[in-house]
Design an enzyme around this catalytic site. Structure first.
Site, PDB file in Angstrom:
ATOM      1  N   SER A 142       0.839  -1.397   0.104  1.00 40.38           N
ATOM      2  CA  SER A 142      -0.041  -0.050  -0.025  1.00 40.38           C
ATOM      3  C   SER A 142       0.911   1.332   0.014  1.00 40.38           C
ATOM      4  O   SER A 142       2.056   1.131   0.353  1.00 40.38           O
ATOM      5  CB  SER A 142      -0.725  -0.006   1.301  1.00 40.38           C
ATOM      6  OG  SER A 142      -1.565   1.162   1.571  1.00 40.38           O
ATOM      7  N   TYR A 155      -2.291  -1.445  10.125  1.00 39.89           N
ATOM      8  CA  TYR A 155      -2.408  -1.688   8.634  1.00 39.89           C
ATOM      9  C   TYR A 155      -0.852  -1.340   8.048  1.00 39.89           C
ATOM     10  O   TYR A 155      -0.438  -1.842   7.334  1.00 39.89           O
ATOM     11  CB  TYR A 155      -3.621  -0.784   7.989  1.00 39.89           C
ATOM     12  CG  TYR A 155      -3.672  -0.744   6.729  1.00 39.89           C
ATOM     13  CD1 TYR A 155      -4.398  -1.851   6.102  1.00 39.89           C
ATOM     14  CD2 TYR A 155      -3.108   0.036   5.611  1.00 39.89           C
ATOM     15  CE1 TYR A 155      -4.774  -1.948   5.035  1.00 39.89           C
ATOM     16  CE2 TYR A 155      -3.197  -0.331   4.360  1.00 39.89           C
ATOM     17  CZ  TYR A 155      -4.154  -1.074   3.956  1.00 39.89           C
ATOM     18  OH  TYR A 155      -4.487  -1.388   2.617  1.00 39.89           O
TER      19      TYR A 155
END
Ligand SMILES: NC(=O)c1ccc[n+]([C@@H]2O[C@H](COP(=O)([O-])OP(=O)(O)OC[C@H]3O[C@@H](n4cnc5c(N)ncnc54)[C@H](O)[C@@H]3O)[C@@H](O)[C@H]2O)c1
Length: 281
Positions: A142, A155
């Site tokens: 990401s 995350y």
């Protein structure tokens, strides 16, 4: 030696019931690839498969289950009509929380899917590619694997871990016909925020998860179909790292230019960002 293309050749994709994974399945199948697709969401997986032309293998699978990933890899090996061209370890989830308020259960859930799921998928499918001396492992990190963001500690940690794991793997594979690619999407308009675990609004504004998801979706810049096209073209062209969306290029540049101060700039941009009209794919 020319690099074998992936277009038209068999691929495996996890998290294919929604979002980027579904976009990849649609795109690659349309371009002639036989696709093996997996997800925990059986109904979503069926809906993806129903729209796919050509050969499709569907499998309900939880990427956290290492033994089941190995069983699935055996099934894919049996099913393959030709050498496996690419393995997309794409399934992922999100949690929003401050570190102070973090739920151990939620963070473990996320790490098991986002990081261990990628490791399980790599371990299960890499032997197929190594035996062929051909193919590419494509792991989804990401932009939050490039920068640390508030209320995204679990995350970010999982996505930095995917990036480190995949970069290390790439060096191990030097001199072979197998590649390892990191994908760093910026904001993509998918279900990820709607399916996130949120116990309370980390900003203290009392927003519900759906309200937070709507705000996230309003600032995303890229559709899942467009993301799939960028990822496909990036892998096909031999990139080791694929940035997805204009915001991904901004995050990447900021992390290099201001490695300890990037959030000063990001926070300023975030506070000014108007909701963007959705692009058509
Ligand atoms: N949407 C974004 O803005 C964005 C940005 C950067 C990275 N990513 C990453 O892209 C990947 C795809 O996410 P998306 O945005 O398409 O989200 P999405 O929620 O639309 O799709 C994720 C899919 O993963 C599946 N999944 C979740 N847990 C699973 C498990 N344990 N086993 C198997 N499948 C499981 C879900 O059922 C879903 O179909 C994720 O790794 C995500 O972290 C997304």
């Amino acid at each position: 030696m020319p690099r074998p293309r992936i277009t038209g050749r068999p691929v495996m994709i996890t998290g294919a019931a929604s979002g980027i994974g579904r976009g990849l399945a649609h795109r690659l199948a349309r371009l002639g690839s036989p696709v093996a697709i997996a997800d925990v969401d059986e109904a979503g997986l069926k809906a993806t498969a129903a729209a796919l032309p050509g050969r499709v293998l569907t499998r309900v699978m939880d990427v956290r289950d290492a033994a089941d990933q190995l069983r699935f890899a055996d099934e894919v090996r049996e099913w393959l009509p030709a050498p496996l061209a690419a393995v997309f370890n794409n399934a992922g989830v999100a949690v929003a929380s401050s570190v102070l308020d973090a739920s151990v259960e939620d963070d473990d859930w996320l790490h098991d899917i986002n990081f261990h799921g990628v490791v399980n998928g790599t371990r299960a499918f890499l032997p197929i590619l190594v035996a062929q001396d051909d193919g590419v492992i494509v792991n989804t990190s990401s932009v939050f694997g490039l920068v640390g963001m508030p209320f995204q500690s679990a995350y970010c940690a999982s996505k930095f871990a995917v990036r480190g794991f995949t970069d290390a793997l790439r060096q191990e594979l030097r001199g072979t016909g197998v590649r390892a690619v990191n994908v760093h999407p910026g904001g993509i308009t998918t279900n990820i925020a709607r399916n996130a675990r949120v116990r309370k609004d980390p900003l203290g504004l009392g927003r519900t998860r759906d309200e937070m998801a709507a705000q996230f979706e309003a600032v995303t810049m890229t559709s899942p179909e467009k993301a799939a096209a960028i990822i496909h073209r990036g892998v096909e062209s031999g990139k080791a790292r694929v940035l997805v969306g204009p915001d991904a290029y901004m995050f990447d540049a900021l992390a290099r230019i201001a490695p300890t101060r990037y959030y000063d700039v990001i926070a300023r941009i975030q506070s000014r960002l108007p909701a963007r009209p959705k692009e058509s794919a």
